[in-house]
Design an enzyme around this catalytic site. Structure first.
Site, PDB file in Angstrom:
ATOM      1  N   ASN A   9      36.829  31.685  40.118  1.00 52.14           N
ATOM      2  CA  ASN A   9      37.702  31.875  39.160  1.00 52.14           C
ATOM      3  C   ASN A   9      39.188  32.160  40.089  1.00 52.14           C
ATOM      4  O   ASN A   9      39.410  33.324  40.715  1.00 52.14           O
ATOM      5  CB  ASN A   9      37.594  33.342  38.452  1.00 52.14           C
ATOM      6  N   LYS A  11      42.213  32.673  38.991  1.00 46.74           N
ATOM      7  CA  LYS A  11      43.112  33.420  38.569  1.00 46.74           C
ATOM      8  C   LYS A  11      44.562  33.059  38.494  1.00 46.74           C
ATOM      9  O   LYS A  11      44.729  31.801  38.285  1.00 46.74           O
ATOM     10  CB  LYS A  11      43.116  34.972  39.312  1.00 46.74           C
ATOM     11  N   HIS A  95      37.240  37.926  30.184  1.00 49.51           N
ATOM     12  CA  HIS A  95      37.317  38.632  31.785  1.00 49.51           C
ATOM     13  C   HIS A  95      38.042  39.929  31.793  1.00 49.51           C
ATOM     14  O   HIS A  95      39.032  40.344  30.907  1.00 49.51           O
ATOM     15  CB  HIS A  95      38.150  37.655  32.802  1.00 49.51           C
ATOM     16  N   GLU A  97      40.221  41.366  33.481  1.00 44.37           N
ATOM     17  CA  GLU A  97      41.693  41.534  33.498  1.00 44.37           C
ATOM     18  C   GLU A  97      42.203  41.169  32.080  1.00 44.37           C
ATOM     19  O   GLU A  97      43.372  41.837  31.608  1.00 44.37           O
ATOM     20  CB  GLU A  97      41.987  40.499  34.609  1.00 44.37           C
ATOM     21  N   GLU A 167      30.423  41.811  35.641  1.00 47.93           N
ATOM     22  CA  GLU A 167      31.427  41.945  36.423  1.00 47.93           C
ATOM     23  C   GLU A 167      31.823  43.427  36.256  1.00 47.93           C
ATOM     24  O   GLU A 167      32.620  43.629  35.279  1.00 47.93           O
ATOM     25  CB  GLU A 167      32.794  41.162  35.989  1.00 47.93           C
ATOM     26  N   GLY A 173      38.117  42.402  42.870  1.00 48.30           N
ATOM     27  CA  GLY A 173      39.212  42.427  43.638  1.00 48.30           C
ATOM     28  C   GLY A 173      39.366  43.998  44.343  1.00 48.30           C
ATOM     29  O   GLY A 173      40.544  43.894  44.912  1.00 48.30           O
ATOM     30  N   SER A 213      34.048  41.130  44.029  1.00 51.88           N
ATOM     31  CA  SER A 213      34.060  41.451  45.213  1.00 51.88           C
ATOM     32  C   SER A 213      32.856  40.423  45.963  1.00 51.88           C
ATOM     33  O   SER A 213      32.569  40.810  47.262  1.00 51.88           O
ATOM     34  CB  SER A 213      34.210  42.671  45.875  1.00 51.88           C
ATOM     35  N   GLY A 234      36.047  35.415  42.569  1.00 50.82           N
ATOM     36  CA  GLY A 234      37.651  35.649  42.500  1.00 50.82           C
ATOM     37  C   GLY A 234      38.234  35.133  43.925  1.00 50.82           C
ATOM     38  O   GLY A 234      38.302  34.134  44.205  1.00 50.82           O
ATOM     39  N   GLY A 235      38.686  36.288  44.707  1.00 53.22           N
ATOM     40  CA  GLY A 235      39.212  36.094  45.913  1.00 53.22           C
ATOM     41  C   GLY A 235      38.423  35.338  46.869  1.00 53.22           C
ATOM     42  O   GLY A 235      39.238  34.303  47.537  1.00 53.22           O
TER      43      GLY A 235
HETATM   44  C1  PEP Z   1      36.763  37.739  39.421  1.00 55.29           C
HETATM   45  O1  PEP Z   1      37.974  37.761  38.982  1.00 55.29           O
HETATM   46  O2  PEP Z   1      35.989  36.957  38.413  1.00 55.29           O
HETATM   47  C2  PEP Z   1      36.169  38.544  40.451  1.00 55.29           C
HETATM   48  C3  PEP Z   1      34.941  38.481  40.661  1.00 55.29           C
HETATM   49  O3  PEP Z   1      36.994  38.732  41.308  1.00 55.29           O
HETATM   50  P1  PEP Z   1      36.683  39.182  42.876  1.00 55.29           P
HETATM   51  O4  PEP Z   1      35.793  38.200  43.265  1.00 55.29           O
HETATM   52  O5  PEP Z   1      38.037  38.755  43.627  1.00 55.29           O
HETATM   53  O6  PEP Z   1      36.456  40.443  42.847  1.00 55.29           O
END
Ligand code: PEP
Length: 254
Positions: A9, A11, A95, A97, A167, A173, A213, A234-235
């Site tokens: 993802n 983002k 999600h 966010e 999640e 994040g 994360s 994500g990251g």
């Molecule tokens: C996400 O945005 O779905 C996510 C899991 O982000 P991160 O891996 O950065 O925590």
């Protein structure tokens, strides 16, 4: 036997060139390997460009959101049909966010889910509790509510086109990953609830990703849990070497 699924993802990150380079690096690193399902979800404006970079590879293209209507006077929205047209196979919905920063509620997410499935997309439906909810011992209750409302009128047949991503909001994040035990427990809760709603066979076949994360360091411990079938990243998905290392960790799990 559920096939592991790792999705990135991105983002609201990358540039046109950066997205293309990132996609190309994932394609190159993965080669023709199909032992793990892999997808990347860039921002809307880069879907076509990334789709071109993925062409002929096993890496699927996904979007990060969509609206529930097909077309019309909905300024700023993107329909599931447009995503299919842009080459998408997947769409992330619900999600955290979008739930917490854009105020999306379960009913709205369920509408989008039905529209996306009807358009032929596979839906990655995200659920997860906040830190206050976890500290208040409300994790199971929150997951139950989000799954029940998110899967309203979803039959076993439709569920076969879905993935659920657990999640925990406190892990997204933040660099704070759920322990393998915490994640496994939540995945069991989700699978049990799905079994009640859609039947045990459909629940057994359902891929449930962990997200929050997830990095190459934590991938081995999480991905070997019996109910963790992959990751929504994500990251770490913005760094091809990290994303590919997570894919490699998924491949190692028998
Ligand atoms: C996400 O945005 O779905 C996510 C899991 O982000 P991160 O891996 O950065 O925590």
């Amino acid at each position: 036997m559920r096939k592991k699924f790792i999705a990135g993802n991105w983002k609201m990150n990358t540039t046109a060139i950066g997205a293309e380079l990132l996609a190309a690096a994932v394609v190159k690193g993965l080669g023709g390997d199909t032992s793990v399902t892999v997808a990347v979800c860039p921002p809307f404006p880069y879907l076509f460009r990334v789709g071109q970079a993925l062409a002929g590879s096993p890496v699927g293209l996904g979007a990060q959101n969509c609206y529930h209507e097909k077309a019309g006077a909905f300024t700023g929205e993107v329909s599931p049909e447009m995503l299919v047209d842009a080459g998408c196979r997947y769409v992330i919905l619900g999600h955290s966010e979008r739930r917490h920063k854009m105020g999306e509620a379960d009913a709205c997410i369920n509408k989008k889910t039905h529209a996306a499935l009807a358009a032929g997309l596979q839906v990655i439906l995200c659920v997860g509790e906040t830190l206050a909810e976890r500290d208040g011992a409300k994790t199971d209750q929150v997951l139950d509510t989000q799954i029940t409302a998110g899967l309203e009128k979803i039959t076993a047949e439709l569920l076969a086109k879905m993935v659920i991503a657990y999640e925990p909001v406190w892990a997204i994040g933040t660099g704070r990953t759920a322990t393998p035990e915490q994640a496994q427990q939540a995945h069991v809760t989700i699978r049990k609830r799905v079994a009640q709603l859609c039947g045990p066979a459909a629940a057994q076949a359902l891929v449930i990703q962990y997200g929050g994360s997830l990095t190459p360091k934590t991938a081995d411990g999480l991905l070997c849990q019996p109910d963790i079938d992959g990751g929504l990243i994500g990251g770490a998905s913005l760094k091809p070497e990290e994303f590919l290392a997570i894919v490699a960790a998924a491949k190692k799990v028998p």
